[in-house]
Design an enzyme around this catalytic site. Structure first.
Site, PDB file in Angstrom:
ATOM      1  N   GLY A 153       0.844  -1.190   0.000  1.00  0.00           N
ATOM      2  CA  GLY A 153       0.000   0.000   0.000  1.00  0.00           C
ATOM      3  C   GLY A 153       0.876   1.235   0.000  1.00  0.00           C
ATOM      4  O   GLY A 153       2.017   1.205  -0.469  1.00  0.00           O
ATOM      5  N   ARG A 230       1.217  -2.251  12.600  1.00  0.00           N
ATOM      6  CA  ARG A 230       0.305  -2.590  13.681  1.00  0.00           C
ATOM      7  C   ARG A 230       0.864  -3.781  14.447  1.00  0.00           C
ATOM      8  O   ARG A 230       1.286  -4.783  13.862  1.00  0.00           O
ATOM      9  CB  ARG A 230      -1.097  -2.929  13.149  1.00  0.00           C
ATOM     10  CG  ARG A 230      -1.729  -1.830  12.328  1.00  0.00           C
ATOM     11  CD  ARG A 230      -1.920  -0.542  13.106  1.00  0.00           C
ATOM     12  NE  ARG A 230      -3.130  -0.560  13.911  1.00  0.00           N
ATOM     13  CZ  ARG A 230      -3.460   0.421  14.737  1.00  0.00           C
ATOM     14  NH1 ARG A 230      -2.663   1.465  14.866  1.00  0.00           N
ATOM     15  NH2 ARG A 230      -4.576   0.361  15.434  1.00  0.00           N
ATOM     16  N   GLU A 259       0.096  -2.035  24.184  1.00  0.00           N
ATOM     17  CA  GLU A 259       0.859  -0.805  24.388  1.00  0.00           C
ATOM     18  C   GLU A 259       0.240   0.015  25.514  1.00  0.00           C
ATOM     19  O   GLU A 259      -0.983   0.064  25.633  1.00  0.00           O
ATOM     20  CB  GLU A 259       0.895   0.010  23.092  1.00  0.00           C
ATOM     21  CG  GLU A 259       1.601  -0.717  21.950  1.00  0.00           C
ATOM     22  CD  GLU A 259       1.603   0.080  20.642  1.00  0.00           C
ATOM     23  OE1 GLU A 259       1.070   1.211  20.635  1.00  0.00           O
ATOM     24  OE2 GLU A 259       2.131  -0.418  19.639  1.00  0.00           O
ATOM     25  N   HIS A 278       6.177   3.312  19.379  1.00  0.00           N
ATOM     26  CA  HIS A 278       5.125   3.706  18.428  1.00  0.00           C
ATOM     27  C   HIS A 278       5.368   5.122  17.912  1.00  0.00           C
ATOM     28  O   HIS A 278       4.522   6.022  18.063  1.00  0.00           O
ATOM     29  CB  HIS A 278       3.742   3.600  19.075  1.00  0.00           C
ATOM     30  CG  HIS A 278       2.644   3.364  18.081  1.00  0.00           C
ATOM     31  ND1 HIS A 278       1.592   2.514  18.299  1.00  0.00           N
ATOM     32  CD2 HIS A 278       2.432   3.881  16.834  1.00  0.00           C
ATOM     33  CE1 HIS A 278       0.785   2.516  17.254  1.00  0.00           C
ATOM     34  NE2 HIS A 278       1.278   3.334  16.353  1.00  0.00           N
TER      35      HIS A 278
END
Length: 311
Positions: A153, A230, A259, A278
């Site tokens: 993507g 992810r 998380e 993250h």
């Protein structure tokens, strides 16, 4: 006058610029979900982040709700189909964070291969005693190696563009073939041939725990696994097992199954695993653009206009 709930303060002053609407921002006191349940019934729109789970219960409480705007590209924290069935428009912030995330993922790959983090720690802990040595902290080159990208993507394509500057051989696996300067491969071919395997997938029912022990076992023993999209795409227990068994050379992770990461998480015990909290979209420029996009999406819908992005 429309009422908007905002779950967290976001960069910039885009919230303050909203005109002719009542805005309520969560104060940080008490439980976020309880606050949402108590207030969503009178809200016409909500602006949330990936930390807030918007499920059927919350959607059912949102009797007046017209739009859910998430300050994220991912939307697995929202029951999108149920929201749509209630006539609620769901929006997100894709594209604006593509390059920042690709930069970080590529940086993680380099850091893992070249011992950048462990080298930094060595100096800070005053453990560099012997000086330069021909066999000291040897790592793996990036230039000319084979990069396997799982998912082609926006982020996958951005990673491929960066890899081309390193003269890497780029192969990819995706549900569909893409017009890119890379060779399509089956998942088994990709895992068996790649020196670096980068995950660039969205999280959904099909990709949950996509990278499990069986797939990791097909990778080269000298290969690295990198995940910056992810956390739940990788089965962490299986990754820990593979690392313990030295099936792969190492890994680099910016995202995790849970998380924030607890300090008892066994993934933190490996010196050949680079971890960051993250940070994929964590640049001033990107987070500001995400704020502008999320607010524009929200306001456009309430004003009867098309959002910039709609799920």
């Amino acid at each position: 006058m429309y009422k908007i709930l905002v779950t967290r303060n976001i960069p910039g002053n885009y919230i303050e610029k909203i005109e002719n609407m009542e805005i309520e921002v969560f104060s940080g006191n008490g439980n976020m979900r309880d606050w949402l349940l108590s207030n969503i019934g009178s809200a016409d729109g909500i602006l949330i982040t990936l930390n807030e789970k918007i499920d059927k219960e919350l959607i059912d409480h949102g009797k007046k709700l017209k739009v859910i705007s998430t300050y994220s590209v991912g939307y697995d924290h929202i029951d999108v189909e149920y929201a749509k069935s209630k006539g609620i428009i769901v929006t997100n912030t894709p594209e604006v964070l593509t390059d920042a995330t690709a930069d970080l993922i590529f940086g993680l790959m380099i850091a893992a291969a070249r011992n950048i983090v462990s080298g930094n720690d060595l100096i800070h802990k005053n453990d560099w005693k012997a000086g330069w040595n021909p066999t000291f902290m040897l790592g793996s080159e990036i230039h000319g190696k084979t990069l396997g990208i799982i998912g082609m993507g926006r982020i996958g394509k951005a990673i491929a563009r960066r890899a081309s500057g390193f003269d890497m051989k780029i192969i990819y696996y995706s549900r569909h073939r893409h017009d890119v300067d890379a060779d399509f491969a089956s998942i088994d071919e990709l895992l068996q041939q790649s020196d670096f395997v980068i995950i660039a997938l969205d999280l959904n029912a099909d990709t949950f725990h996509f990278m499990d022990y069986q797939k990791i076992s097909k990778m080269k023993k000298t290969a690295f696994l990198i995940n910056g999209t992810r956390g739940k795409i990788v089965n962490e227990k299986d990754l820990v097992r593979a690392l313990n068994e030295k099936i792969i050379e190492g890994a680099a992770l910016d995202v995790f199954e849970d998380e924030p990461v607890d300090n008892t998480n066994p993934i933190l015990s490996f010196s050949n695993v680079v971890v960051t909290p993250h940070l994929g979209s964590a640049t001033y420029e990107t987070r500001d653009k995400m704020a502008e996009t999320a607010v524009t999406n929200l306001v456009n819908v309430l004003n009867g206009k098309d959002p910039l992005y709609k799920l």
